[in-house]
Design a protein around this motif. Structure first.
Motif, PDB file in Angstrom:
ATOM      1  N   SER A 370      11.711  -3.944 -22.695  1.00  0.00           N
ATOM      2  CA  SER A 370      10.480  -4.702 -22.118  1.00  0.00           C
ATOM      3  C   SER A 370       9.575  -3.560 -21.839  1.00  0.00           C
ATOM      4  CB  SER A 370      11.217  -5.172 -20.919  1.00  0.00           C
ATOM      5  OG  SER A 370      11.650  -4.061 -20.064  1.00  0.00           O
ATOM      6  N   ASP A 371       9.827  -2.356 -21.879  1.00  0.00           N
ATOM      7  CA  ASP A 371       9.027  -1.454 -21.695  1.00  0.00           C
ATOM      8  C   ASP A 371       8.086  -1.005 -22.978  1.00  0.00           C
ATOM      9  OD1 ASP A 371      11.475   0.062 -22.536  1.00  0.00           O
ATOM     10  OD2 ASP A 371      10.189   1.634 -22.988  1.00  0.00           O
ATOM     11  N   TRP A 372       8.473  -1.678 -23.978  1.00  0.00           N
ATOM     12  CA  TRP A 372       7.595  -1.452 -25.202  1.00  0.00           C
ATOM     13  C   TRP A 372       6.473  -2.504 -25.159  1.00  0.00           C
ATOM     14  CZ3 TRP A 372       7.699   2.838 -27.348  1.00  0.00           C
ATOM     15  CH2 TRP A 372       8.738   3.323 -27.627  1.00  0.00           C
ATOM     16  N   CYS A 373       6.729  -3.500 -24.165  1.00  0.00           N
ATOM     17  CA  CYS A 373       5.720  -4.535 -24.510  1.00  0.00           C
ATOM     18  C   CYS A 373       4.236  -4.226 -24.002  1.00  0.00           C
ATOM     19  CB  CYS A 373       6.304  -5.818 -23.450  1.00  0.00           C
ATOM     20  SG  CYS A 373       7.806  -6.460 -23.899  1.00  0.00           S
ATOM     21  N   LYS A 374       4.115  -3.161 -23.558  1.00  0.00           N
ATOM     22  CA  LYS A 374       2.623  -2.890 -23.159  1.00  0.00           C
ATOM     23  C   LYS A 374       1.799  -2.301 -24.273  1.00  0.00           C
ATOM     24  CE  LYS A 374       4.307   1.672 -21.642  1.00  0.00           C
ATOM     25  NZ  LYS A 374       4.430   2.727 -20.571  1.00  0.00           N
ATOM     26  N   TYR A 375       2.586  -2.031 -25.249  1.00  0.00           N
ATOM     27  CA  TYR A 375       1.980  -1.559 -26.909  1.00  0.00           C
ATOM     28  C   TYR A 375       1.487  -2.953 -27.457  1.00  0.00           C
ATOM     29  CZ  TYR A 375       3.317   2.778 -24.929  1.00  0.00           C
ATOM     30  OH  TYR A 375       3.489   3.795 -24.058  1.00  0.00           O
ATOM     31  N   ALA A 376       0.493  -3.362 -27.623  1.00  0.00           N
ATOM     32  CA  ALA A 376       0.160  -4.854 -28.291  1.00  0.00           C
ATOM     33  C   ALA A 376       1.160  -4.886 -29.609  1.00  0.00           C
ATOM     34  CB  ALA A 376      -1.228  -4.778 -28.106  1.00  0.00           C
ATOM     35  N   ASN A 377       0.732  -3.897 -30.568  1.00  0.00           N
ATOM     36  CA  ASN A 377       1.328  -4.272 -31.941  1.00  0.00           C
ATOM     37  C   ASN A 377       3.074  -4.260 -31.817  1.00  0.00           C
ATOM     38  OD1 ASN A 377       1.460  -1.624 -31.262  1.00  0.00           O
ATOM     39  ND2 ASN A 377       1.467  -0.997 -33.728  1.00  0.00           N
ATOM     40  N   ILE A 378       3.689  -3.418 -30.951  1.00  0.00           N
ATOM     41  CA  ILE A 378       4.936  -3.565 -30.965  1.00  0.00           C
ATOM     42  C   ILE A 378       5.380  -5.075 -30.363  1.00  0.00           C
ATOM     43  CG2 ILE A 378       6.927  -2.712 -29.779  1.00  0.00           C
ATOM     44  CD1 ILE A 378       5.953  -0.197 -29.772  1.00  0.00           C
ATOM     45  N   ALA A 379       4.658  -5.414 -29.224  1.00  0.00           N
ATOM     46  CA  ALA A 379       5.017  -6.738 -28.566  1.00  0.00           C
ATOM     47  C   ALA A 379       4.520  -8.088 -29.426  1.00  0.00           C
ATOM     48  CB  ALA A 379       4.164  -7.011 -27.447  1.00  0.00           C
ATOM     49  N   GLU A 380       3.788  -7.740 -30.209  1.00  0.00           N
ATOM     50  CA  GLU A 380       3.133  -8.932 -30.954  1.00  0.00           C
ATOM     51  C   GLU A 380       3.885  -8.851 -32.670  1.00  0.00           C
ATOM     52  OE1 GLU A 380      -0.829  -9.346 -31.083  1.00  0.00           O
ATOM     53  OE2 GLU A 380      -0.922  -9.545 -28.935  1.00  0.00           O
ATOM     54  N   ASP A 381       4.034  -7.984 -33.036  1.00  0.00           N
ATOM     55  CA  ASP A 381       4.603  -7.824 -34.401  1.00  0.00           C
ATOM     56  C   ASP A 381       6.195  -7.283 -34.473  1.00  0.00           C
ATOM     57  OD1 ASP A 381       2.191  -8.118 -35.066  1.00  0.00           O
ATOM     58  OD2 ASP A 381       1.831  -6.050 -35.741  1.00  0.00           O
ATOM     59  N   TYR A 382       6.819  -6.712 -33.433  1.00  0.00           N
ATOM     60  CA  TYR A 382       8.171  -6.273 -33.611  1.00  0.00           C
ATOM     61  C   TYR A 382       9.108  -6.790 -32.541  1.00  0.00           C
ATOM     62  CZ  TYR A 382       6.133  -3.088 -36.941  1.00  0.00           C
ATOM     63  OH  TYR A 382       5.458  -2.289 -37.862  1.00  0.00           O
ATOM     64  N   CYS A 383       8.630  -7.259 -31.254  1.00  0.00           N
ATOM     65  CA  CYS A 383       9.524  -7.636 -30.260  1.00  0.00           C
ATOM     66  C   CYS A 383       8.922  -8.785 -29.652  1.00  0.00           C
ATOM     67  CB  CYS A 383       9.505  -6.419 -29.433  1.00  0.00           C
ATOM     68  SG  CYS A 383      10.063  -4.803 -29.896  1.00  0.00           S
ATOM     69  N   GLN A 384       8.706 -10.060 -30.673  1.00  0.00           N
ATOM     70  CA  GLN A 384       8.241 -11.266 -29.796  1.00  0.00           C
ATOM     71  C   GLN A 384       9.344 -11.785 -28.787  1.00  0.00           C
ATOM     72  OE1 GLN A 384       8.880 -10.421 -33.332  1.00  0.00           O
ATOM     73  NE2 GLN A 384       7.078 -10.692 -34.593  1.00  0.00           N
ATOM     74  N   LYS A 385      10.309 -11.678 -29.298  1.00  0.00           N
ATOM     75  CA  LYS A 385      11.187 -12.494 -28.145  1.00  0.00           C
ATOM     76  C   LYS A 385      11.409 -11.637 -26.778  1.00  0.00           C
ATOM     77  CE  LYS A 385      16.299 -13.846 -27.699  1.00  0.00           C
ATOM     78  NZ  LYS A 385      17.575 -13.848 -28.341  1.00  0.00           N
ATOM     79  N   THR A 386      11.476 -10.368 -26.791  1.00  0.00           N
ATOM     80  CA  THR A 386      11.737  -9.395 -25.729  1.00  0.00           C
ATOM     81  C   THR A 386      10.490  -9.371 -25.000  1.00  0.00           C
ATOM     82  OG1 THR A 386      13.378  -8.003 -26.952  1.00  0.00           O
ATOM     83  CG2 THR A 386      12.025  -7.054 -24.856  1.00  0.00           C
ATOM     84  N   CYS A 387       9.308  -9.525 -25.643  1.00  0.00           N
ATOM     85  CA  CYS A 387       7.965  -9.293 -24.849  1.00  0.00           C
ATOM     86  C   CYS A 387       7.449 -10.857 -24.621  1.00  0.00           C
ATOM     87  CB  CYS A 387       7.190  -8.572 -25.740  1.00  0.00           C
ATOM     88  SG  CYS A 387       7.564  -6.895 -25.837  1.00  0.00           S
ATOM     89  N   ASN A 388       8.294 -12.031 -24.945  1.00  0.00           N
ATOM     90  CA  ASN A 388       7.780 -13.514 -24.784  1.00  0.00           C
ATOM     91  C   ASN A 388       6.316 -13.797 -25.652  1.00  0.00           C
ATOM     92  OD1 ASN A 388       8.247 -15.995 -23.545  1.00  0.00           O
ATOM     93  ND2 ASN A 388       6.963 -15.685 -21.919  1.00  0.00           N
ATOM     94  N   LYS A 389       6.387 -13.192 -26.861  1.00  0.00           N
ATOM     95  CA  LYS A 389       5.221 -13.412 -27.594  1.00  0.00           C
ATOM     96  C   LYS A 389       5.498 -14.647 -28.754  1.00  0.00           C
ATOM     97  CE  LYS A 389       2.331 -10.580 -25.697  1.00  0.00           C
ATOM     98  NZ  LYS A 389       1.093 -10.885 -25.140  1.00  0.00           N
ATOM     99  N   CYS A 390       6.582 -15.337 -28.541  1.00  0.00           N
ATOM    100  CA  CYS A 390       6.922 -16.182 -29.527  1.00  0.00           C
ATOM    101  C   CYS A 390       5.738 -17.334 -29.651  1.00  0.00           C
ATOM    102  CB  CYS A 390       8.199 -16.859 -29.503  1.00  0.00           C
ATOM    103  SG  CYS A 390       9.283 -15.518 -29.765  1.00  0.00           S
ATOM    104  N   ASP A 391       5.306 -17.667 -28.568  1.00  0.00           N
ATOM    105  CA  ASP A 391       4.641 -19.096 -28.705  1.00  0.00           C
ATOM    106  C   ASP A 391       3.332 -18.625 -28.072  1.00  0.00           C
ATOM    107  OD1 ASP A 391       7.422 -20.824 -27.623  1.00  0.00           O
ATOM    108  OD2 ASP A 391       6.381 -20.733 -29.841  1.00  0.00           O
ATOM    109  N   GLY A 392       2.340 -19.648 -28.204  1.00  0.00           N
ATOM    110  CA  GLY A 392       0.787 -19.258 -27.648  1.00  0.00           C
ATOM    111  C   GLY A 392       0.731 -19.954 -26.531  1.00  0.00           C
ATOM    112  N   GLY A 393       1.470 -20.684 -26.027  1.00  0.00           N
ATOM    113  CA  GLY A 393       1.209 -21.599 -24.805  1.00  0.00           C
ATOM    114  C   GLY A 393       1.872 -22.831 -25.109  1.00  0.00           C
ATOM    115  N   ASP A 394       1.341 -23.955 -24.274  1.00  0.00           N
ATOM    116  CA  ASP A 394       1.824 -25.143 -24.265  1.00  0.00           C
ATOM    117  C   ASP A 394       1.382 -26.030 -25.409  1.00  0.00           C
ATOM    118  OD1 ASP A 394       3.103 -24.822 -21.688  1.00  0.00           O
ATOM    119  OD2 ASP A 394       1.456 -25.715 -20.694  1.00  0.00           O
ATOM    120  N   ASP A 395       0.312 -25.755 -26.224  1.00  0.00           N
ATOM    121  CA  ASP A 395      -0.208 -26.330 -27.111  1.00  0.00           C
ATOM    122  C   ASP A 395       0.473 -25.796 -28.383  1.00  0.00           C
ATOM    123  OD1 ASP A 395      -3.510 -24.556 -27.553  1.00  0.00           O
ATOM    124  OD2 ASP A 395      -1.475 -23.842 -27.410  1.00  0.00           O
ATOM    125  N   GLY A 396       1.392 -24.792 -28.340  1.00  0.00           N
ATOM    126  CA  GLY A 396       1.906 -24.511 -29.609  1.00  0.00           C
ATOM    127  C   GLY A 396       1.089 -23.341 -30.524  1.00  0.00           C
TER     128      GLY A 396
END
Length: 416
Positions: A370-396
């Motif tokens: 979780s401490d990697w999630c503060k870095y945007a490219n790690i959160a969005e490109d590498y650690c989507q599940k850990t950083c809860n970046k899988c979905d963009g919201g209720d509209d998918g």
């Protein structure tokens, strides 16, 4: 059979690869991470300096990746040390070992049996983590930390004592205290001046050596006076015995490896043998010794570090320990206690894993935290599940700047 074993070994090797390793293979992704790092640390450099800082950052990121891939309990991460020069790193230390040998062995004189576990943090008897800044004043923080729980044992009050008084006064007329010192000299100073020491509230820390104002500040040592110090035999057993009765001023060797520590139980194999940093031991369990550092709460495990028990080296952690001798005054300290840290490490020795939210997708990288999630490219490109970046919201919809790849995971387009 041999082919199967090779496949298994390769798979195990890939599974152990740190998230940074993949990023560092790509100059573009490394630069992107560096940009995120500077934003997080609020850093801005001119172009010529920025190139130098980037090289330092990349080297330390490689160190972090390698350390995490070693598979021990400790976890390592990027922090404010990651773009500093070696000279700048030295400014966050300050132990001057010149003329000091490791403590002599003593014959145990106490029949007291130390309990299996003792965490002074969990009893509310350790003040909040402080920050020495880029002044080599660690020796004052180690000395003050070694006093806290022991003064409480006499007075019933937790007091945040003034590192600044020691910084200004111990070597006044001799040298700048930011250039280093020795914790036991602090206790000697107090003894020579009636056992006194001010509180932090009355003598505020400034990150620089100034003129001594000890005689003009209120003495916070009300219920007890400092009357020298006791050295602890240089063994783990002796340190645990002493630590069971109160916090200790301890010293050890800081390495580049140690500076990048994040959490877990550390075993540093990179030491060369010369102590350079003073800190405070504030507890132990059967698996680790808990140490309070003086680099602020953003470093390490909220400013604390766990050293492995039963590990002979520990960079000299048990060789220079001491604590102040206190003489009661018979007076009551009627000032309310100062605030204790709210840090409460687990007493069951477990290092709890980071939460892994959103089970509908997978991390692209292994070893996401979780401490990697503060870095945007790690959160969005590498650690989507850990950083809860899988979905963009209720509209998918995917987050801005990303698209949904064929596997259903939101990533930047070039990563699909």
């Amino acid at each position: 059979m041999k082919i199967f074993l090779v496949i298994c070994l390769v798979a195990a090797s890939l599974a152990a690869e740190d998230v940074l390793r993949g990023i560092l293979r790509s100059p573009k992704e490394t630069l992107k991470l560096y940009g995120d790092f500077k934003s997080q640390e609020h850093l801005k450099f001119l172009a010529s300096e920025d190139r130098m800082r980037f090289r330092l950052f990349r080297s330390n990121a490689q160190l972090v990746a390698q350390a995490n891939e070693e598979g021990g309990s400790a976890v390592f991460g990027l922090n404010f040390f990651s773009a500093l020069t070696e000279d700048e790193k030295q400014q966050y230390l300050g132990l001057n070992v010149t003329g000091h040998d490791e403590n002599p062995m003593h014959v145990a004189s106490s029949s007291f049996s130390a309990p299996e576990k003792k965490l002074w943090t969990n009893e509310g008897l350790v003040t909040a983590v402080k920050n020495q800044g880029s002044c080599g004043s660690c020796w004052t923080f180690g000395a003050v930390g070694g006093l806290e729980t022991r003064y409480h044992g006499v007075s019933g009050k937790l007091r945040s004592f003034a590192e600044q008084e020691y910084l200004d006064c111990v070597y006044e007329g001799q040298r700048n205290g930011c250039n280093g010192g020795w914790p036991d000299n602090c206790y000697d100073y107090s003894k020579k001046n009636g056992g006194r020491l001010a509180s932090t509230a009355d003598y505020v820390y400034t990150q620089k050596d100034g003129s001594c104002k000890g005689s003009s500040k209120p003495d916070a040592m009300v219920a007890a006076k400092i009357n020298g110090y006791t050295s602890v035999s240089p063994t783990e057993a002796a340190n645990i015995q002493a630590l069971a009765s109160g916090s200790l001023s301890v010293a050890f060797e800081v390495t580049n490896y140690f500076q990048q520590y994040r959490n877990g139980i550390i075993k540093d194999t990179t030491c060369t043998g010369r102590p350079n940093h003073a800190v405070t031991a504030v507890g132990y369990t059967s698996k680790f010794v808990l140490v309070k550092n003086s680099w602020g709460g953003s470093w390490g495990d909220r400013g604390f570090v766990k050293f492995a028990r039963g590990y002979p080296s520990n960079c000299g952690l048990f060789k220079y320990s001491s604590y102040p001798k206190l003489v009661t005054t018979g007076q009551s300290d009627n000032t309310p206690s100062d605030k204790a840290t709210d840090y409460r490490p687990s007493e069951d020795d477990d290092v709890k894993p980071d939460p892994q939210p959103n089970p509908d997708c997978k991390d692209r990288a292994s070893n996401c935290r979780s401490d990697w999630c503060k870095y945007a490219n790690i959160a969005e490109d590498y650690c989507q599940k850990t950083c809860n970046k899988c979905d963009g919201g209720d509209d998918g919809e995917c987050p801005s700047g990303t698209i949904r790849c064929s596997d259903g995971v939101c990533r930047h387009e070039h990563m699909c």
